[in-house]
Design a protein around this motif. Structure first.
Motif, PDB file in Angstrom:
ATOM      1  N   LEU A  99      25.416  29.306  46.862  1.00  0.00           N
ATOM      2  CA  LEU A  99      26.094  27.737  47.457  1.00  0.00           C
ATOM      3  C   LEU A  99      25.588  26.554  45.128  1.00  0.00           C
ATOM      4  CD1 LEU A  99      26.476  25.743  49.317  1.00  0.00           C
ATOM      5  CD2 LEU A  99      24.371  25.063  49.553  1.00  0.00           C
ATOM      6  N   TRP A 112      29.054  27.550  43.771  1.00  0.00           N
ATOM      7  CA  TRP A 112      29.787  26.922  44.289  1.00  0.00           C
ATOM      8  C   TRP A 112      29.431  25.420  43.972  1.00  0.00           C
ATOM      9  CZ3 TRP A 112      33.931  27.243  46.414  1.00  0.00           C
ATOM     10  CH2 TRP A 112      35.105  25.501  46.851  1.00  0.00           C
ATOM     11  N   ILE A 136      31.691  21.668  51.856  1.00  0.00           N
ATOM     12  CA  ILE A 136      31.315  22.888  52.433  1.00  0.00           C
ATOM     13  C   ILE A 136      31.412  22.468  54.513  1.00  0.00           C
ATOM     14  CG2 ILE A 136      29.332  23.231  50.436  1.00  0.00           C
ATOM     15  CD1 ILE A 136      27.188  22.162  52.435  1.00  0.00           C
TER      16      ILE A 136
END
Length: 251
Positions: free
Chosen positions: A199, A202, A210
């Protein structure tokens, strides 16, 4: 509703890849064995799109206070675009996930757990993430990338130790960068808790949305791990949308 969830999406599997299933060991499935031929090769049965959409409407009629989203998890959409397009033409699907389950192997396709025993597991994961990036770059049929860490579910800990995403940071970042650049969302799948590093990457690579998926193939798994996943997402700067069925975005 008993869990207090305001919305649910039924992202039914839509698969067309012919693949090799397990004949023994921990990944044997009676359900899959019943669908496979004598050589252990499974050809997915045709998907009843109209029947699925009718079932969704029955759920909506029965539970009007619950937001019920239709959806599909498109298996390897970069390999099966024409077949998938024919299914999508049947009706409206609110949420479309793209997922990679198999890799080319021995003249057919196999899941990572079927390849680990005789290939270097690090090479398998690198091949998987490279194909994820290829799927994102060559298919525009889905809006959410599902379970980017899928190979971690069957990682051979007895031979390779614990799965460490840092060993594949470059490959993860490449796949995440492709996904972010395409404007898609990343699924935080709670079947196996997503490692916080993924994450972080990301966010670093420009991902701005998300969604959460419990990957609940059984009713008792619906919403599993959502409180922990939501806490992790908030710690990384993601916040809920205006509606309970919206994607989460950067706060």
């Amino acid at each position: 509703m008993e869990l207090g969830l305001p919305a649910i999406a039924f992202t039914e599997h839509l698969d067309h890849t012919v693949w090799r299933i397990a004949s023994d060991g921990p990944y044997v499935s009676d359900q899959l064995t019943a669908l496979a031929d004598a050589g252990g090769i499974l050809t997915p049965p045709a998907f009843d799109a109209a029947g699925y959409l009718e079932a969704i409407e029955r759920c909506r009629d029965r539970f009007p206070q619950l937001r019920v989203l239709s959806g599909l998890e498109l298996g390897e959409p970069h390999r099966h675009g024409d077949q998938i397009a024919r299914v999508l033409a049947v009706g409206r699907f609110d949420r479309l996930l793209g997922s990679l389950h198999t890799l080319p192997d021995q003249g057919t396709f196999a899941e990572p757990w079927g390849i680990y025993p005789y290939r270097d597991p690090y090479d398998v994961v690198r091949a998987y993430l490279a194909d994820v990036a290829r799927m994102v770059a060559t298919s525009d049929m889905f809006s959410v990338l599902a379970h980017i860490d899928y190979p971690a579910r069957s990682w051979p800990t007895e031979n390779a130790g614990s799965f460490d995403p840092a060993a594949f940071e470059e490959e993860f970042r490449h796949a995440l960068r492709e996904t972010a650049g395409s404007g898609r969302a990343l699924e935080v799948n709670t079947r196996l808790p997503l490692h916080p590093s993924v994450l972080t990457w990301w966010h670093d690579e420009g991902g701005d949305a998300i969604t959460f998926g419990s990957d609940a193939h059984l009713p008792g798994s619906v919403g599993h791990g959502f409180p922990e996943a939501a806490h992790m997402a908030e710690a990384h700067g993601f916040r809920p949308g205006k509606n309970p069925y919206d994607l989460w975005g950067r706060g």
